[in-house]
Design a protein around this motif. Structure first.
Motif, PDB file in Angstrom:
ATOM      1  N   CYS A  64     -24.940  40.131 -10.571  1.00 37.59           N
ATOM      2  CA  CYS A  64     -24.885  38.773 -10.060  1.00 37.59           C
ATOM      3  C   CYS A  64     -23.789  37.946 -10.738  1.00 37.59           C
ATOM      4  N   GLY A  66     -21.072  36.938  -9.358  1.00 40.56           N
ATOM      5  CA  GLY A  66     -20.557  35.895  -8.471  1.00 40.56           C
ATOM      6  C   GLY A  66     -19.130  36.109  -8.018  1.00 40.56           C
ATOM      7  N   LEU A  67     -18.518  37.234  -8.399  1.00 40.99           N
ATOM      8  CA  LEU A  67     -17.128  37.436  -8.012  1.00 40.99           C
ATOM      9  C   LEU A  67     -17.001  37.694  -6.514  1.00 40.99           C
ATOM     10  N   TYR A  78     -24.487  34.166  -1.014  1.00 40.22           N
ATOM     11  CA  TYR A  78     -25.173  33.239  -1.882  1.00 40.22           C
ATOM     12  C   TYR A  78     -26.001  34.044  -2.870  1.00 40.22           C
ATOM     13  N   GLU A  80     -28.360  33.944  -6.774  1.00 38.11           N
ATOM     14  CA  GLU A  80     -28.891  33.270  -7.952  1.00 38.11           C
ATOM     15  C   GLU A  80     -29.261  34.330  -8.966  1.00 38.11           C
ATOM     16  N   PRO A  81     -28.755  34.230 -10.194  1.00 35.59           N
ATOM     17  CA  PRO A  81     -29.076  35.242 -11.192  1.00 35.59           C
ATOM     18  C   PRO A  81     -30.410  34.980 -11.883  1.00 35.59           C
TER      19      PRO A  81
END
Lengths: 168, 855
Positions: A64, A66-67, A78, A80-81
């Motif tokens: 997670c 986000g890259l 979308y 969320e970690p």
């Protein structure tokens, strides 16, 4: 009488002439597929439905980071970690909006953990817009795949660290 | 960027200067400036890791290489002093090669775990590698990795404090954290261990990094070696936006950034926004972690109205209508005097002003106060104390002072930001620091003389300093004339004996005050909260006059809450300063004629049922007012009590109408810090649930009563600006005050003096809802000295019963080595133990007895 023969000649000669192409194709192999009973084999690098990989021990590869979401030109991802019990980073929510996705494959290229790949599947129709939002459960492969055809060339990092599996 | 220099600008102007050339531009800087600071001052970017504008240079990272002509090698600019005629190149090929090499060295052992690292996206190493480094590695060996008990995890994270996680592999050994801890905060709970390749930063053995400024260490870390638990794995930094905000928990108004995400309407963290006039870029942990109460799920969601003895949720319209109707009813039947208003001085200027106008115009009552935690406020405007409170004060002037006295103030707990300034003056300018307190405080370690006087003898200590100065002839006789007759006792020796302090210490302080070139005399909450604040303030006024302190420095009582100063300046007291009152009178078109009542008097009148309705905005008097039983009795007698708050509290439980209040992060507002500086805080998110800002609630109430407060927002702002512009500084009198003293004898059973204040990790009743701050301290405790613990035969962690005449609480023991008298300290505002039930409002010194609770 002459007209009669003319009409007969049309039926006997002109009609087969006209149906020539049709009859020719009767004995040829058809170009269409018997879809959906039969499916077309896709090119090996076809970019279809995304899937999320696992490590050999079954844990998710995605951390997670986000890259992929940052690389995505359509802003379709979308996430969320969350923190696992071991203190590792992992995706709690991972969603891709199919209606936005343009299947460019940038997410696959951006992924530093080799977690997301674009697979072969291309059948996405649904009767509800909400069903076009794929969640992590939809994309995560159930078992680690030994023969992942898309495994990239191991990068130099691995030489320093060993394989990602070994460092886990 | 000229303020990058650590030198004071005042001395810098007189100091000799040097002229050097950087990248072809000539620049003149004060002598002693480093090349790096000179370059940064010109706007030339020089990459650094280990340099910090507020710390001394070490030259640990070598990233700031510059080429200086006639020097054989590249020079480390942060540790090279600028010299006359130097020719510096910051962008030559040699420099670029040097930087590349440094980055390569640093990356040799730095793990490439950016995907999992929380610093990714705002990491100095990442940025500088992109800018200056190679795009590939030549390092072909296994990297050095720290292991804990021979176990490799992906992250090798170690938790070294309640809120700090350390990853030693990522550390590039810039020592910024260790240096900041030592130089700026005076804490020694973090250090560097081992040498060479295995050097590691870690908590001191057996300790954890839990000092009240520990969050700053995370913020200044250039890589992801130190990370916060509140930000850990929550969101990527590039997805967030920042709202520029102000700290609502401390009175300095430290500048902060709230990192938020607009789609989720969430705040994720709070970091500093450096303002050299106020905070130097350091913020206290209570500021850093306190925001998370905003995101708590147990906040009040809708208005509640008491129906048949039970509070039930209702709509805003219904609640506002009900309040307006009941207030009008009471106003009509019993008179406007019968309504009292208390407001929390943590709210913004416009809310405060609207409340003031609502009480004094719409309702027409004069009962407005924001001082909920001060007992025995005078029935008439006090003189010495008002003068002292109104004195101008500048935080930045603490830096340049050579003598700093903190009197009656536990600086670390009450004013963390000013505490750091004191420390800075001591550390960088060798200022003399004196602490004069009724119990030992933590900042005593920088104090030249730490005076701990007997509780209840505050004015005698001040008098002792004056007497010592007269006796030693430190001040000229003309100035001292007349003082000796007005104060008690007659000699310094006698005074010192009464106060239980060493005469020599007093003499040293007197001498320093007389000799000091710039003196800062800070008066804290222990004086302000004392029932006898007037004589103490008078004694301080005498001291000021005797030594002429205001002429060569500043004397100030530090306001306690985020907008206390604003509340004072906006006239939210029964007796505002004359000019403020004149201005308000003009704006309000008159002044209520009835008697002005302070918090105390209001409560007394409530008890007599002379006040029938109460409005409490944002405050929790039951937990804060220093006499819990009295406050409860009074508030329960009210016919109609309206409480606005963000959470369910003891006070909302007895209220007839509860209105959910938005927090400071949910609306924009201006706040006046303790210097009198007005600062703006932006809204980070929209009000959560159905809460509303105080201003909105008050305006709606006024509208529902058919008396709208303001015609337009412009008018409201103009009024606030006008009142704030009124001169609120009162002049010192031209004569000495009389100071008498009568020593109340301690009663036999209760012997241990008790002080109630704030824990450094807890401010107000809201921060208890912050999970991060609860990791530091989650419940009230009783802090005592080692000797007292031995005498009472208790150990740290034991539960004890603390009893006074008024009440009792059961709390665990905390033993602190810096305490050295029998006085004990209890932190207030914890719902686990209501320590204000120990206090009695009329008592000057509250005393308790402590017994162990049998297991």
């Amino acid at each position: 009488m002459k007209e009669i023969f003319k009409a007969l000649g049309n039926v006997v000669i002109k009609m087969p002439q006209g149906f020539y192409v049709t009859f020719k194709h009767l004995f040829k192999k058809p170009v269409t597929l018997d879809y959906p009973r039969k499916k077309k084999p896709m090119a090996p690098r076809y970019r279809g439905k995304h899937y999320l990989e696992r490590y050999d021990d079954g844990t998710e590869r995605c951390v997670c980071c986000g890259l992929c979401a940052a690389a995505c030109p359509a802003d379709a991802i979308y996430m969320e970690p969350e923190e696992t019990e071991k203190g590792e980073r992992k995706a709690r929510v991972y969603e891709i909006n199919l209606l936005r996705c343009i299947f460019c494959g940038f997410c696959e290229e951006a992924c530093p953990e080799e977690a997301i790949f674009l697979g072969q599947e291309y059948e996405f129709s649904a009767d509800d817009r909400n069903k076009f939002i794929w969640t992590k459960e939809d994309m995560l492969v159930p078992h680690p795949r030994k023969d992942n055809p898309f495994k990239k060339i191991l990068r130099r990092v691995r030489k320093v660290y060993g394989t990602p599996e070994a460092t886990r | 960027m000229a303020t990058e220099t650590k030198k004071d600008t005042r001395t810098a102007q007189q100091a000799p200067t040097v002229t050097l050339t950087i990248d072809g531009q000539e620049v003149t800087v004060p002598k002693g400036t480093t090349v790096l600071e000179a370059a940064l001052g010109m706007g030339i970017h020089v990459p650094t890791f280990c340099w910090h504008p507020k710390l001394k240079s070490v030259g640990a990272c070598r990233m700031c290489y510059v080429e200086i002509e006639k020097m054989p090698k590249l020079a480390v600019s942060c540790a090279t002093e600028a010299m006359d005629g130097m020719v510096v190149h910051t962008d030559s090929d040699l420099v670029k090669r040097g930087r590349k090499a440094v980055i390569e060295f640093i990356l040799a052992n730095h793990p490439l775990d950016c995907p999992t690292c929380d610093k990714g996206g705002e990491c100095d190493l990442q940025d500088l590698t992109f800018k200056h480094g190679f795009d590939d590695s030549r390092y072909d060996f296994l990297k050095m990795r720290f292991t804990e008990g021979a176990v490799h995890t992906t992250f090798d994270d170690v938790r070294i404090g309640p809120e700090i996680i350390l990853n030693r592999n990522r550390c590039i050994l810039c020592y910024k954290c260790v240096r900041a801890n030592k130089e700026a905060f005076g804490e020694y709970d973090l250090g560097a261990f081992e040498r060479g390749n295995i050097t590691e930063i870690n908590a001191a053995p057996g300790r954890e990094v839990s000092n009240p400024f520990s969050g700053n260490l995370v913020e200044i870390c250039p890589v992801g070696a130190l990370t916060n638990t509140d930000w850990r794995y929550k969101i990527r930094v590039w997805l967030t936006k920042q709202a520029r905000s102000i700290c609502p928990f401390t009175s300095s108004g430290t500048n902060t950034l709230l990192w938020k995400e607009d789609h989720q309407q969430k705040i994720f963290r709070c970091t500093s926004r450096r303002n050299d006039d106020i905070d130097d870029g350091w913020i206290a942990d209570v500021t850093r972690y306190g925001w998370s109460y905003v995101m708590a799920e147990d906040r009040l969601q809708t208005p509640l109205v008491k129906k048949e003895g039970k509070q039930v949720p209702v709509s805003w319209e219904e609640a506002i209508d009900l309040v307006a109707r009941r207030l009008t009813e009471i106003d009509d039947t019993k008179g406007n005097v019968c309504i009292g208003g208390l407001i929390n001085p943590q709210l913004d200027n416009e809310s405060l002003h609207a409340f003031n106008k609502f009480m004094r115009v719409t309702i027409g009552a004069n009962n407005v106060d924001h001082r909920l935690d001060y007992p025995m406020l005078p029935a008439q405007g006090d003189t010495a104390y008002s003068i002292l409170s109104s004195q101008p004060f500048s935080i930045a002037d603490i830096d340049t002072s050579d003598v700093i006295v903190s009197f009656g103030s536990d600086m670390l707990k009450e004013h963390p930001n000013e505490y750091l300034r004191m420390r800075k003056a001591y550390m960088f300018r060798q200022a003399k620091v004196f602490t004069i307190n009724p119990y030992a405080v933590k900042n005593a370690d920088i104090a030249s003389v730490d005076v701990v006087y007997a509780p209840g003898t505050d004015e005698i200590v001040v008098n002792a300093i004056c007497l010592a100065a007269i006796e030693e002839k430190l001040v000229d006789a003309g100035r001292a004339a007349g003082l000796k007759d007005k104060i008690v006792p007659n000699s310094a020796a006698e005074a010192a004996e009464t106060a239980g302090v060493e005469l020599d210490d007093i003499k040293i302080i007197a001498r320093s005050l007389a000799d000091g070139k710039q003196v800062t005399f800070l008066v804290g909450e222990l004086v302000a909260r004392c029932a006898e604040r007037e004589p103490i303030a008078a004694a301080i006024a005498n001291l000021n006059r005797l030594f002429g302190l205001t002429d060569k420095g500043q004397v100030a009582r530090l306001a306690r809450y985020a907008n206390s100063k604003g509340a004072e300046k906006l006239g939210l007291t029964p007796f505002p300063a004359p000019e403020v009152k004149a201005k308000l009178e003009r704006i309000f078109g008159g002044w209520p004629e009835n008697e002005a009542l302070t918090t105390d008097k209001m409560l007394v009148q409530m008890n007599k049922e002379a006040i029938n309705a109460g409005l409490v905005v944002g405050a929790n008097p039951l937990l804060l007012y220093p006499d819990r039983e009295f406050a409860r009795e009074c508030l329960e007698r009210l016919d109609f009590l309206v409480v606005c708050d963000s959470f369910e509290t003891e006070t909302t439980a007895i209220a007839d109408v509860v209105l959910p209040l938005a927090s400071w992060a949910e609306y924009a507002g201006d706040y006046v810090n303790l210097e009198g500086r007005t600062q703006h805080a932006e809204a980070a998110i929209k009000p959560r649930f159905h809460s509303r800002p105080a201003l909105e609630i008050i305006e709606q109430l006024a509208r529902a009563m058919d008396k709208p407060l303001f015609e337009s927002a412009d008018e409201r702002r103009r009024e606030v600006a006008e009142v704030l512009a009124a001169q609120a500084v009162l002049p010192w009198p031209n004569d000495y005050f009389e100071v008498s003293f009568d020593n109340a004898a301690a009663d036999s059973e209760y012997t241990i003096p008790v002080f109630v204040g704030d824990d450094p990790h807890h401010a107000g009743h809201l921060t208890e809802k912050s999970p991060s701050l609860s990791n530091f301290v989650s419940e009230a405790y009783v802090e005592m000295s080692i000797e007292l613990a031995a005498k009472l035969d208790v150990k740290a962690g034991d539960s004890v019963r603390v009893e006074s005449e008024a009440g009792k609480v059961i709390v665990p023991v905390k033993v602190s080595d810096y305490l050295d008298t029998d006085a004990v300290f209890l932190p207030r505002n914890f719902s686990s133990a209501q320590v204000n039930s120990l206090l009695m409002r009329k008592k000057r010194v509250n005393r308790v007895k402590i017994t162990r609770v049998a297991d």
